[in-house]
Design an enzyme around this catalytic site. Sequence first.
Site, mmCIF file in Angstrom:
data_model
loop_
_atom_site.group_PDB
_atom_site.id
_atom_site.type_symbol
_atom_site.label_atom_id
_atom_site.label_comp_id
_atom_site.label_asym_id
_atom_site.label_seq_id
_atom_site.Cartn_x
_atom_site.Cartn_y
_atom_site.Cartn_z
ATOM 1 N N ASN A 42 0.849 -1.190 0.000
ATOM 2 C CA ASN A 42 0.000 0.000 0.000
ATOM 3 C C ASN A 42 0.889 1.247 0.000
ATOM 4 O OD1 ASN A 42 0.688 -0.755 2.697
ATOM 5 N ND2 ASN A 42 -0.994 0.442 3.540
ATOM 6 N N GLU A 44 0.472 5.254 0.550
ATOM 7 C CA GLU A 44 -0.442 6.312 1.013
ATOM 8 C C GLU A 44 -0.014 7.682 0.505
ATOM 9 O OE1 GLU A 44 -0.926 5.774 5.261
ATOM 10 O OE2 GLU A 44 -2.025 3.900 4.910
ATOM 11 N N CYS A 53 -4.022 0.629 -2.519
ATOM 12 C CA CYS A 53 -3.895 -0.561 -1.682
ATOM 13 C C CYS A 53 -2.884 -1.547 -2.284
ATOM 14 C CB CYS A 53 -5.231 -1.266 -1.553
ATOM 15 S SG CYS A 53 -6.455 -0.356 -0.603
ATOM 16 N N GLU A 55 -3.109 -4.780 -2.850
ATOM 17 C CA GLU A 55 -3.651 -5.689 -3.866
ATOM 18 C C GLU A 55 -3.638 -5.029 -5.231
ATOM 19 O OE1 GLU A 55 -4.861 -4.761 -0.962
ATOM 20 O OE2 GLU A 55 -6.615 -5.937 -0.388
ATOM 21 N N CYS A 91 -10.756 -2.629 -3.812
ATOM 22 C CA CYS A 91 -9.910 -3.751 -4.252
ATOM 23 C C CYS A 91 -10.753 -4.929 -4.713
ATOM 24 C CB CYS A 91 -8.966 -4.180 -3.133
ATOM 25 S SG CYS A 91 -7.630 -2.988 -2.912
HETATM 26 N N1 THU Z 1 -5.316 -1.284 2.618
HETATM 27 C C1 THU Z 1 -4.790 -2.161 1.709
HETATM 28 O O1 THU Z 1 -3.649 -1.990 1.249
HETATM 29 N N2 THU Z 1 -5.566 -3.198 1.318
HETATM 30 C C2 THU Z 1 -6.834 -3.446 1.777
HETATM 31 O O2 THU Z 1 -7.489 -4.357 1.308
HETATM 32 C C3 THU Z 1 -7.388 -2.622 2.857
HETATM 33 C C4 THU Z 1 -6.656 -1.380 3.156
HETATM 34 C C5 THU Z 1 -4.498 -0.150 3.054
HETATM 35 C C6 THU Z 1 -4.982 1.194 2.591
HETATM 36 C C7 THU Z 1 -4.385 2.101 3.643
HETATM 37 O O3 THU Z 1 -3.058 2.413 3.252
HETATM 38 C C8 THU Z 1 -4.321 1.242 4.891
HETATM 39 O O4 THU Z 1 -4.473 -0.093 4.452
HETATM 40 C C9 THU Z 1 -5.375 1.573 5.919
HETATM 41 O O5 THU Z 1 -6.624 1.642 5.347
#
Ligand code: THU
Length: 132
Positions: A42, A44, A53, A55, A91
Amino acid sequence: MNMKELYDAAKSVLPNSYAKYSHFKVAAALKLKNGEVITGINVENASFGLTNCAERTALFTAYTKGYRKEDITEILITTEQDDFISPCGACRQVMSELMPSDALVHLVNNKGESKTVKNADLLPFAFTEDDL
Ligand code: THU
């Protein structure tokens, strides 16, 4: 399926997760039919909605390399958390289009325990190209 291979790959990139705001690190590893493994984390942003994210990072990387849904057999997603991650709605929508409906989705917690679901089961009644 060799889940250990995918788990090791995801774990190896988990520290690279750019989770500056949520401190919620996520990593994913995709398995392709040709044996290749593609990872994602992920990423940000101070403009929170621009976060990508893990995935989706892995899937977009696979597509960037020229792979398509029929090349993908499974995806593993892991975090530093005790609980299994539940892939977010965005996702699920992207996985529904970019991976086969019968692709396996392995959710792995920080102890290495796993829960496996089928891609199609994550998003019933998905929005698809047929709806356009
Ligand atoms: N996040 C993911 O990478 N995958 C998911 O399926 C759920 C959320 C990340 C997004 C964000 O950077 C952090 O988790 C908190 O929401």
